[in-house]
Motif scaffolding. Structure first.
Motif, PDB file in Angstrom:
ATOM      1  N   GLU A 175      -4.843  -2.495 -10.611  1.00 34.33           N
ATOM      2  CA  GLU A 175      -5.038  -3.949 -10.610  1.00 34.33           C
ATOM      3  C   GLU A 175      -4.458  -4.586  -9.348  1.00 34.33           C
ATOM      4  O   GLU A 175      -5.044  -5.507  -8.771  1.00 34.33           O
ATOM      5  CB  GLU A 175      -4.377  -4.559 -11.855  1.00 34.33           C
ATOM      6  CG  GLU A 175      -5.086  -4.220 -13.147  1.00 34.33           C
ATOM      7  CD  GLU A 175      -4.271  -4.581 -14.376  1.00 34.33           C
ATOM      8  OE1 GLU A 175      -4.877  -4.796 -15.448  1.00 34.33           O
ATOM      9  OE2 GLU A 175      -3.016  -4.640 -14.285  1.00 34.33           O
ATOM     10  N   GLU A 176      -3.311  -4.096  -8.920  1.00 34.43           N
ATOM     11  CA  GLU A 176      -2.683  -4.619  -7.716  1.00 34.43           C
ATOM     12  C   GLU A 176      -3.475  -4.230  -6.468  1.00 34.43           C
ATOM     13  O   GLU A 176      -3.577  -5.005  -5.507  1.00 34.43           O
ATOM     14  CB  GLU A 176      -1.251  -4.095  -7.610  1.00 34.43           C
ATOM     15  CG  GLU A 176      -0.494  -4.615  -6.407  1.00 34.43           C
ATOM     16  CD  GLU A 176       0.923  -4.070  -6.308  1.00 34.43           C
ATOM     17  OE1 GLU A 176       1.602  -4.408  -5.328  1.00 34.43           O
ATOM     18  OE2 GLU A 176       1.331  -3.304  -7.206  1.00 34.43           O
ATOM     19  N   LEU A 177      -4.044  -3.034  -6.479  1.00 25.55           N
ATOM     20  CA  LEU A 177      -4.722  -2.502  -5.295  1.00 25.55           C
ATOM     21  C   LEU A 177      -6.078  -3.144  -5.041  1.00 25.55           C
ATOM     22  O   LEU A 177      -6.454  -3.359  -3.876  1.00 25.55           O
ATOM     23  CB  LEU A 177      -4.878  -0.988  -5.452  1.00 25.55           C
ATOM     24  CG  LEU A 177      -5.543  -0.225  -4.306  1.00 25.55           C
ATOM     25  CD1 LEU A 177      -4.785  -0.431  -2.989  1.00 25.55           C
ATOM     26  CD2 LEU A 177      -5.636   1.257  -4.651  1.00 25.55           C
ATOM     27  N   LEU A 178      -6.815  -3.450  -6.092  1.00 23.52           N
ATOM     28  CA  LEU A 178      -8.197  -3.900  -5.908  1.00 23.52           C
ATOM     29  C   LEU A 178      -8.330  -5.074  -4.935  1.00 23.52           C
ATOM     30  O   LEU A 178      -9.154  -5.009  -4.014  1.00 23.52           O
ATOM     31  CB  LEU A 178      -8.835  -4.247  -7.258  1.00 23.52           C
ATOM     32  CG  LEU A 178     -10.289  -4.717  -7.176  1.00 23.52           C
ATOM     33  CD1 LEU A 178     -11.180  -3.623  -6.581  1.00 23.52           C
ATOM     34  CD2 LEU A 178     -10.797  -5.129  -8.553  1.00 23.52           C
ATOM     35  N   PRO A 179      -7.556  -6.153  -5.058  1.00 24.02           N
ATOM     36  CA  PRO A 179      -7.769  -7.289  -4.157  1.00 24.02           C
ATOM     37  C   PRO A 179      -7.299  -7.062  -2.726  1.00 24.02           C
ATOM     38  O   PRO A 179      -7.693  -7.814  -1.828  1.00 24.02           O
ATOM     39  CB  PRO A 179      -6.977  -8.420  -4.820  1.00 24.02           C
ATOM     40  CG  PRO A 179      -6.001  -7.754  -5.705  1.00 24.02           C
ATOM     41  CD  PRO A 179      -6.599  -6.454  -6.127  1.00 24.02           C
ATOM     42  N   ILE A 180      -6.471  -6.042  -2.483  1.00 32.90           N
ATOM     43  CA  ILE A 180      -5.957  -5.830  -1.131  1.00 32.90           C
ATOM     44  C   ILE A 180      -6.469  -4.540  -0.500  1.00 32.90           C
ATOM     45  O   ILE A 180      -6.241  -4.297   0.682  1.00 32.90           O
ATOM     46  CB  ILE A 180      -4.411  -5.819  -1.126  1.00 32.90           C
ATOM     47  CG1 ILE A 180      -3.863  -4.646  -1.938  1.00 32.90           C
ATOM     48  CG2 ILE A 180      -3.865  -7.147  -1.634  1.00 32.90           C
ATOM     49  CD1 ILE A 180      -2.342  -4.485  -1.844  1.00 32.90           C
ATOM     50  N   ILE A 239       0.831  -1.205   0.000  1.00 30.12           N
ATOM     51  CA  ILE A 239       0.000   0.000   0.000  1.00 30.12           C
ATOM     52  C   ILE A 239       0.864   1.253   0.000  1.00 30.12           C
ATOM     53  O   ILE A 239       0.602   2.210  -0.752  1.00 30.12           O
ATOM     54  CB  ILE A 239      -0.949  -0.001   1.217  1.00 30.12           C
ATOM     55  CG1 ILE A 239      -1.959  -1.150   1.125  1.00 30.12           C
ATOM     56  CG2 ILE A 239      -1.664   1.345   1.346  1.00 30.12           C
ATOM     57  CD1 ILE A 239      -2.917  -1.056  -0.031  1.00 30.12           C
ATOM     58  N   ASP A 240       1.897   1.272   0.848  1.00 31.14           N
ATOM     59  CA  ASP A 240       2.789   2.435   0.886  1.00 31.14           C
ATOM     60  C   ASP A 240       3.459   2.659  -0.456  1.00 31.14           C
ATOM     61  O   ASP A 240       3.607   3.802  -0.911  1.00 31.14           O
ATOM     62  CB  ASP A 240       3.850   2.247   1.978  1.00 31.14           C
ATOM     63  CG  ASP A 240       3.296   2.397   3.390  1.00 31.14           C
ATOM     64  OD1 ASP A 240       2.151   2.874   3.524  1.00 31.14           O
ATOM     65  OD2 ASP A 240       4.002   2.030   4.345  1.00 31.14           O
ATOM     66  N   ARG A 241       3.881   1.584  -1.113  1.00 32.77           N
ATOM     67  CA  ARG A 241       4.509   1.705  -2.423  1.00 32.77           C
ATOM     68  C   ARG A 241       3.522   2.242  -3.453  1.00 32.77           C
ATOM     69  O   ARG A 241       3.874   3.089  -4.285  1.00 32.77           O
ATOM     70  CB  ARG A 241       5.063   0.347  -2.866  1.00 32.77           C
ATOM     71  CG  ARG A 241       5.665   0.347  -4.264  1.00 32.77           C
ATOM     72  CD  ARG A 241       6.274  -1.007  -4.604  1.00 32.77           C
ATOM     73  NE  ARG A 241       5.375  -2.103  -4.308  1.00 32.77           N
ATOM     74  CZ  ARG A 241       4.332  -2.454  -5.068  1.00 32.77           C
ATOM     75  NH1 ARG A 241       4.057  -1.757  -6.176  1.00 32.77           N
ATOM     76  NH2 ARG A 241       3.576  -3.480  -4.741  1.00 32.77           N
TER      77      ARG A 241
END
Length: 206
Positions: free
Chosen positions: A131-136, A56-58
């Motif tokens: 795309e990376e953010l949606l599942p987390i 998340i920070d990245r």
């Protein structure tokens, strides 16, 4: 453009002036997409999301940087288009002047194609982050991930036509091939945006 009021920008956009135009709006689409990703990421911090804190920070840092890049490209696009119009106004009374004018136009067209080409690259990076953010990320703001995907799609498809309109005057082989390669990826980006938005819609439908 960073400090301009939205209403003032839209007044200039609606006016009969060469710039800003479609290229600047493509960059602003990308900036909005990056801002939406950053917002969702910031709503995805705290104890509940501790497992994904590093990611998340990245994502926050990357999306903030991409937003700044997109705003810079919006300003560069307006300046590059002005350079094209200036080149077309050069004198062409003699053979030497006509040769100089043709060379200046060719150079300006390559320059004008660069900002929208870079916007496509920014949109691609933003979409990857989304795309990376949606599942987390925080599911309560998942619709803003879809909004980011749609804004990234608009950035890429709008930027593509602004690259293509300059291609006819780009004769240098390497520059032309690089620009074409950038536009060739836009359909795939649009497909990825479709998939991301569909995933969000499935999630909110239950």
């Amino acid at each position: 453009m960073r400090d301009e009021k939205i209403g003032e920008f839209l007044d200039r956009l609606a006016d009969r002036v060469p710039a800003p135009g479609g290229g600047a709006t493509a960059a602003l689409h990308a900036a909005q997409a990056a801002a939406l990703v950053a917002m969702v990421a910031r709503y995805s911090t705290g104890e509940r999301y501790a497992e994904h804190r590093a990611s998340i920070d990245r994502i926050i840092g990357a999306s903030d940087a991409l937003r700044a890049d997109a705003l810079r490209l919006a300003a560069q696009d307006a300046a590059a288009f002005t350079a094209v119009t200036d080149a077309y106004r050069l004198p062409r009374d003699s053979e030497a002047q006509r040769a100089d004018r043709s060379a200046a136009i060719a150079t300006a067209l390559v320059g004008a194609a660069q900002p929208p080409a870079q916007v496509i690259a920014v949109a691609a990076e933003v979409l990857t982050l989304a795309e990376e953010l949606l599942p987390i990320g925080n599911p309560n703001v998942s619709t803003d991930v879809a909004a980011a995907a749609e804004a990234a799609r608009a950035a890429a498809t709008t930027a593509r036509v602004n690259v293509e309109v300059n291609l006819a005057g780009v004769r240098e082989h390497t520059a032309r091939a690089t620009l074409v390669a950038g536009t060739d990826r836009v359909d795939e980006l649009a497909t990825r945006a479709d998939r991301l938005t569909a995933a969000v819609r499935r999630g909110i439908a239950g």
